[in-house]
Design an enzyme around this catalytic site. Structure first.
Site, PDB file in Angstrom:
ATOM      1  N   ASP A   9      -1.080   4.150   7.899  1.00  0.00           N
ATOM      2  CA  ASP A   9      -1.418   2.946   7.123  1.00  0.00           C
ATOM      3  C   ASP A   9      -2.835   3.080   6.538  1.00  0.00           C
ATOM      4  O   ASP A   9      -3.055   2.826   5.352  1.00  0.00           O
ATOM      5  CB  ASP A   9      -1.323   1.734   8.063  1.00  0.00           C
ATOM      6  CG  ASP A   9      -1.782   0.448   7.416  1.00  0.00           C
ATOM      7  OD1 ASP A   9      -0.990  -0.142   6.656  1.00  0.00           O
ATOM      8  OD2 ASP A   9      -2.927   0.019   7.651  1.00  0.00           O
TER       9      ASP A   9
ATOM     10  N   LYS B 237      -4.270   3.394   2.503  1.00  0.00           N
ATOM     11  CA  LYS B 237      -5.348   2.564   1.962  1.00  0.00           C
ATOM     12  C   LYS B 237      -6.501   3.441   1.475  1.00  0.00           C
ATOM     13  O   LYS B 237      -7.139   3.141   0.455  1.00  0.00           O
ATOM     14  CB  LYS B 237      -5.797   1.558   3.015  1.00  0.00           C
ATOM     15  CG  LYS B 237      -4.707   0.516   3.301  1.00  0.00           C
ATOM     16  CD  LYS B 237      -4.983  -0.278   4.572  1.00  0.00           C
ATOM     17  CE  LYS B 237      -3.903  -1.325   4.830  1.00  0.00           C
ATOM     18  NZ  LYS B 237      -3.971  -1.921   6.168  1.00  0.00           N
TER      19      LYS B 237
ATOM     20  N   GLY C  94       1.284 -10.080  15.685  1.00  0.00           N
ATOM     21  CA  GLY C  94       1.801  -9.877  14.323  1.00  0.00           C
ATOM     22  C   GLY C  94       0.929  -8.996  13.449  1.00  0.00           C
ATOM     23  O   GLY C  94       1.110  -8.946  12.234  1.00  0.00           O
TER      24      GLY C  94
ATOM     25  N   LYS D 245       0.833  -1.219   0.000  1.00  0.00           N
ATOM     26  CA  LYS D 245       0.000   0.000   0.000  1.00  0.00           C
ATOM     27  C   LYS D 245       0.861   1.260   0.000  1.00  0.00           C
ATOM     28  O   LYS D 245       0.487   2.291  -0.561  1.00  0.00           O
ATOM     29  CB  LYS D 245      -0.947   0.012   1.208  1.00  0.00           C
ATOM     30  CG  LYS D 245      -0.256   0.029   2.568  1.00  0.00           C
ATOM     31  CD  LYS D 245      -0.509  -1.202   3.373  1.00  0.00           C
ATOM     32  CE  LYS D 245       0.456  -1.336   4.525  1.00  0.00           C
ATOM     33  NZ  LYS D 245       0.190  -2.487   5.369  1.00  0.00           N
TER      34      LYS D 245
ATOM     35  N   GLY E 291      -6.234  -6.857   3.205  1.00  0.00           N
ATOM     36  CA  GLY E 291      -5.665  -8.210   3.272  1.00  0.00           C
ATOM     37  C   GLY E 291      -6.409  -9.199   2.394  1.00  0.00           C
ATOM     38  O   GLY E 291      -6.390  -9.105   1.171  1.00  0.00           O
TER      39      GLY E 291
ATOM     40  N   ILE F  67      -9.583  -9.597   2.022  1.00  0.00           N
ATOM     41  CA  ILE F  67     -10.928  -9.185   1.570  1.00  0.00           C
ATOM     42  C   ILE F  67     -10.896  -8.751   0.109  1.00  0.00           C
ATOM     43  O   ILE F  67     -10.116  -7.876  -0.255  1.00  0.00           O
ATOM     44  CB  ILE F  67     -11.455  -7.988   2.412  1.00  0.00           C
ATOM     45  CG1 ILE F  67     -11.434  -8.321   3.893  1.00  0.00           C
ATOM     46  CG2 ILE F  67     -12.851  -7.590   1.965  1.00  0.00           C
ATOM     47  CD1 ILE F  67     -11.725  -7.113   4.784  1.00  0.00           C
TER      48      ILE F  67
HETATM   49  P1  NDP Z   1       7.950  -9.127   5.982  1.00  0.00           P
HETATM   50  O1  NDP Z   1       8.688  -8.059   6.683  1.00  0.00           O
HETATM   51  O2  NDP Z   1       7.494 -10.312   6.756  1.00  0.00           O
HETATM   52  O3  NDP Z   1       8.840  -9.669   4.772  1.00  0.00           O
HETATM   53  C1  NDP Z   1       9.545  -8.828   3.925  1.00  0.00           C
HETATM   54  C2  NDP Z   1      10.444  -9.673   3.047  1.00  0.00           C
HETATM   55  O4  NDP Z   1      11.097  -8.825   2.117  1.00  0.00           O
HETATM   56  C3  NDP Z   1      11.524 -10.422   3.820  1.00  0.00           C
HETATM   57  O5  NDP Z   1      11.646 -11.730   3.338  1.00  0.00           O
HETATM   58  C4  NDP Z   1      12.794  -9.619   3.509  1.00  0.00           C
HETATM   59  O6  NDP Z   1      13.974 -10.397   3.452  1.00  0.00           O
HETATM   60  C5  NDP Z   1      12.477  -9.120   2.119  1.00  0.00           C
HETATM   61  N1  NDP Z   1      13.231  -7.930   1.806  1.00  0.00           N
HETATM   62  C6  NDP Z   1      13.304  -6.770   2.502  1.00  0.00           C
HETATM   63  N2  NDP Z   1      14.097  -5.898   1.877  1.00  0.00           N
HETATM   64  C7  NDP Z   1      14.547  -6.518   0.770  1.00  0.00           C
HETATM   65  C8  NDP Z   1      15.426  -6.158  -0.275  1.00  0.00           C
HETATM   66  N3  NDP Z   1      16.003  -4.961  -0.293  1.00  0.00           N
HETATM   67  N4  NDP Z   1      15.669  -7.052  -1.266  1.00  0.00           N
HETATM   68  C9  NDP Z   1      15.090  -8.268  -1.238  1.00  0.00           C
HETATM   69  N5  NDP Z   1      14.240  -8.674  -0.276  1.00  0.00           N
HETATM   70  C10 NDP Z   1      13.980  -7.812   0.717  1.00  0.00           C
HETATM   71  O7  NDP Z   1       6.738  -8.415   5.241  1.00  0.00           O
HETATM   72  P2  NDP Z   1       5.272  -8.983   4.998  1.00  0.00           P
HETATM   73  O8  NDP Z   1       5.354 -10.286   4.312  1.00  0.00           O
HETATM   74  O9  NDP Z   1       4.480  -8.870   6.252  1.00  0.00           O
HETATM   75  O10 NDP Z   1       4.664  -7.872   4.013  1.00  0.00           O
HETATM   76  C11 NDP Z   1       4.937  -7.884   2.631  1.00  0.00           C
HETATM   77  C12 NDP Z   1       4.019  -6.867   1.942  1.00  0.00           C
HETATM   78  O11 NDP Z   1       2.675  -7.267   2.151  1.00  0.00           O
HETATM   79  C13 NDP Z   1       4.132  -5.445   2.494  1.00  0.00           C
HETATM   80  O12 NDP Z   1       3.962  -4.537   1.441  1.00  0.00           O
HETATM   81  C14 NDP Z   1       2.955  -5.357   3.448  1.00  0.00           C
HETATM   82  O13 NDP Z   1       2.495  -4.034   3.629  1.00  0.00           O
HETATM   83  C15 NDP Z   1       1.935  -6.189   2.699  1.00  0.00           C
HETATM   84  N6  NDP Z   1       0.877  -6.713   3.551  1.00  0.00           N
HETATM   85  C16 NDP Z   1       1.206  -7.482   4.626  1.00  0.00           C
HETATM   86  C17 NDP Z   1       0.216  -7.982   5.424  1.00  0.00           C
HETATM   87  C18 NDP Z   1       0.540  -8.837   6.613  1.00  0.00           C
HETATM   88  O14 NDP Z   1      -0.387  -9.193   7.340  1.00  0.00           O
HETATM   89  N7  NDP Z   1       1.792  -9.218   6.833  1.00  0.00           N
HETATM   90  C19 NDP Z   1      -1.211  -7.701   5.161  1.00  0.00           C
HETATM   91  C20 NDP Z   1      -1.437  -6.931   3.945  1.00  0.00           C
HETATM   92  C21 NDP Z   1      -0.417  -6.443   3.199  1.00  0.00           C
HETATM   93  P3  NDP Z   1      14.584 -11.128   4.762  1.00  0.00           P
HETATM   94  O15 NDP Z   1      13.609 -12.245   5.028  1.00  0.00           O
HETATM   95  O16 NDP Z   1      15.916 -11.614   4.336  1.00  0.00           O
HETATM   96  O17 NDP Z   1      14.600 -10.095   5.831  1.00  0.00           O
HETATM   97  N1  HSE Z   2      -0.609  -3.233  10.101  1.00  0.00           N
HETATM   98  C1  HSE Z   2      -1.645  -3.476   9.168  1.00  0.00           C
HETATM   99  C2  HSE Z   2      -2.949  -3.600   9.942  1.00  0.00           C
HETATM  100  C3  HSE Z   2      -1.366  -4.746   8.371  1.00  0.00           C
HETATM  101  O1  HSE Z   2      -2.917  -3.631  11.181  1.00  0.00           O
HETATM  102  O2  HSE Z   2      -4.010  -3.632   9.325  1.00  0.00           O
HETATM  103  C4  HSE Z   2      -2.231  -4.892   7.148  1.00  0.00           C
HETATM  104  O3  HSE Z   2      -2.006  -3.881   6.206  1.00  0.00           O
END
Ligand code: NDP
Ligand code: HSE
Length: 438
Positions: free
Chosen positions: A202, A206, A188, A106, A135, A137
């Site tokens: 955030d 959105k 989390g 986002k 997420g 939805i």
């Molecule tokens: P995480 O922090 O769990 O994971 C991020 C990943 O990106 C890690 O594996 C990290 O590597 C990798 N990373 C970070 N920087 C780099 C880089 N420079 N080059 C390559 N890889 C990189 O994030 P999430 O999975 O929670 O979130 C991912 C996306 O999804 C975000 O945009 C978030 O806003 C969105 N999102 C997440 C939700 C959630 O509930 N988690 C819900 C809705 C949207 P390493 O593992 O080595 O640190």
């Molecule tokens: N921190 C965000 C939330 C994660 O609490 O909704 C999903 O974007």
């Protein structure tokens, strides 16, 4: 067995969402291929640190730190890194190479959306982002496709799970904001820096995405009015329930007409009172819900898990199947619709209803004085309730007044509150909250 053409899928980010996307793609590959009409092969997962401990049984040889090489060899790139850079650069590289891109990010969409959509259009690729709001939805596709023939007038959204969790805990368990935030972080839901959640950043990202989509108009993040929820007190939450409301952090996107008759759109994020009978009042815990008002369809509500690795992966996989289907069918991607190009109006052009709680002197004429202050500013009062007579024997008696207004402009309300704060009959302006969903 049917032989499908394979599509090479590069996943950037192997964290909460990325690892679940990879896991589902591998474990449900055949079923997804049958639905997509094309195979979806994970060719690699780019991460920052190859040695990081991962709670996953994904093959180690899929992981790489060379995101750029991965992008160049892919038909579809899934960006799940988050943040602005290097996510923005990687998305542009992928689109410029002709790959479709799927993102849950986002932050990058709200700040660089027009640049990214333009890059996609230039090469006939498509940028998908169902997971970026709400997420799991489905809300992006319904707004873009299902409601494409309708005219959306308003969106009221609970789009941040962390703040909904906190406010719900304050309401139902009597938790403090700090305790509830600590629990949301432990579970989390919260961002790495929870300021993004509790201060409404955030939700504002959105809101910018939803408003742009719903009103066919680019709504920049900077035009979204934002107030966080850290000022909401336990007393306000308790008083709200007594009065028949619940406090929610809402993202509101709507068509508005300003004082000069200019028609446009506005987007805002702030805590608000929602009547207990409204469907949004029943959204508990970290769940999200988006309540859409459309001219022909009427009211629709989209509800479910707004965060979580596997839940968010579901939305990403839906986009992956859509992208593969489009590749099979051929033809350019669907460009973002910004044809309406409506003026994006400031918060001062918004009108809404308010609840103002005052401590006042409980003496003859006070109510009339206060009523005059409202009417002098053109703010119409819908209802007043007076409760508990406070004050000890040696003090002048005071009372608590709770006033609900009819719709008023932000500027008129602000002027009224200023007047109230400076009159001697008002001991304190205890709280001012907007009321939505009446
Ligand atoms: P995480 O922090 O769990 O994971 C991020 C990943 O990106 C890690 O594996 C990290 O590597 C990798 N990373 C970070 N920087 C780099 C880089 N420079 N080059 C390559 N890889 C990189 O994030 P999430 O999975 O929670 O979130 C991912 C996306 O999804 C975000 O945009 C978030 O806003 C969105 N999102 C997440 C939700 C959630 O509930 N988690 C819900 C809705 C949207 P390493 O593992 O080595 O640190
Ligand atoms: N921190 C965000 C939330 C994660 O609490 O909704 C999903 O974007």
């Amino acid at each position: 067995m049917i032989e499908y053409r394979n599509h090479r899928v590069a996943i950037l980010g192997g964290g909460s969402v990325g690892s679940q996307v990879a896991h589902l793609l591998i474990s449900q590959g055949e079923e997804l291929a049958a639905r997509a009409g094309a195979g979806l092969e994970v060719v690699g997962i780019a991460v920052r640190n190859l040695d990081a401990k991962r709670d996953t049984d994904l093959p180690a040889d899929l992981f790489t730190t060379d995101a750029e090489a991965l992008i160049l060899g892919a038909d579809i790139v899934v960006e799940l890194i988050g943040g602005i850079e290097p996510a923005r650069t990687y998305i542009l590289q992928a689109l410029n190479s002709g790959a479709d891109v799927i993102t849950a990010n986002k932050a990058v969409l709200a700040t660089h959306g027009p640049e990214l959509f333009e890059a996609a259009e230039q090469v006939g690729a498509q940028l998908y982002y169902e997971a970026a709001v709400g997420g799991a939805i489905p809300i992006i596709r319904p707004l873009r496709d299902s409601l494409a023939g309708d005219r959306v007038s308003r969106i009221l959204g609970i789009v941040n799970g962390t703040t909904n969790f906190i406010l719900d805990r304050m309401d139902t368990e009597g938790d403090s904001l700090e305790d509830a935030l600590a629990e949301a972080t432990r579970l989390g839901y919260a961002e790495a820096d929870p300021t993004a959640d509790v201060e409404g950043y955030d939700a504002a990202q959105k809101a910018a995405i939803l408003a742009s989509l719903a009103f066919h108009t680019t709504v920049p993040l900077g035009a979204v009015y934002r107030e966080g929820m850290t000022s909401v007190t336990h007393e306000q939450v308790v008083a709200a329930r007594k009065a028949g409301y619940v406090v929610k952090l809402l993202a509101i996107c709507e068509r508005v007409t300003d004082a000069d008759g200019l028609e446009g759109v506005a987007a805002r994020v702030h805590p608000a009172l929602v009547p207990l009978g409204h469907p949004l009042a029943a959204v508990h815990g970290a769940n999200n819900a988006v309540f859409v008002e459309a001219e022909a369809a009427g009211s629709l509500m989209f509800y479910g898990a707004g965060a979580g690795g596997i839940q968010t992966a579901s939305a990403v996989l839906g986009d992956l199947v859509s992208a593969a289907r489009r590749h099979v069918a051929g033809g350019p991607g669907v460009a973002e619709s910004t044809h309406a190009n409506l003026p994006v109006l400031p918060m001062s052009s918004v009108t809404t209803r308010y609840q103002i709680t005052l401590t006042v002197l409980d003496e003859p004429g006070v109510l009339a004085t206060i009523a005059t202050m409202f009417s002098d500013r053109g703010v119409s009062v819908e209802g007043v309730s007076q409760s508990v007579r406070d004050g000890g024997d040696n003090e002048r008696p005071t009372a608590t007044l709770v006033i609900i207004t009819h719709e008023a402009s932000e500027s008129a309300l602000a002027a009224t509150v200023e007047d109230l704060s400076s009159t001697s009959v008002v001991s304190a302006v205890v709280s001012v909250l907007r009321v939505e969903g009446l």
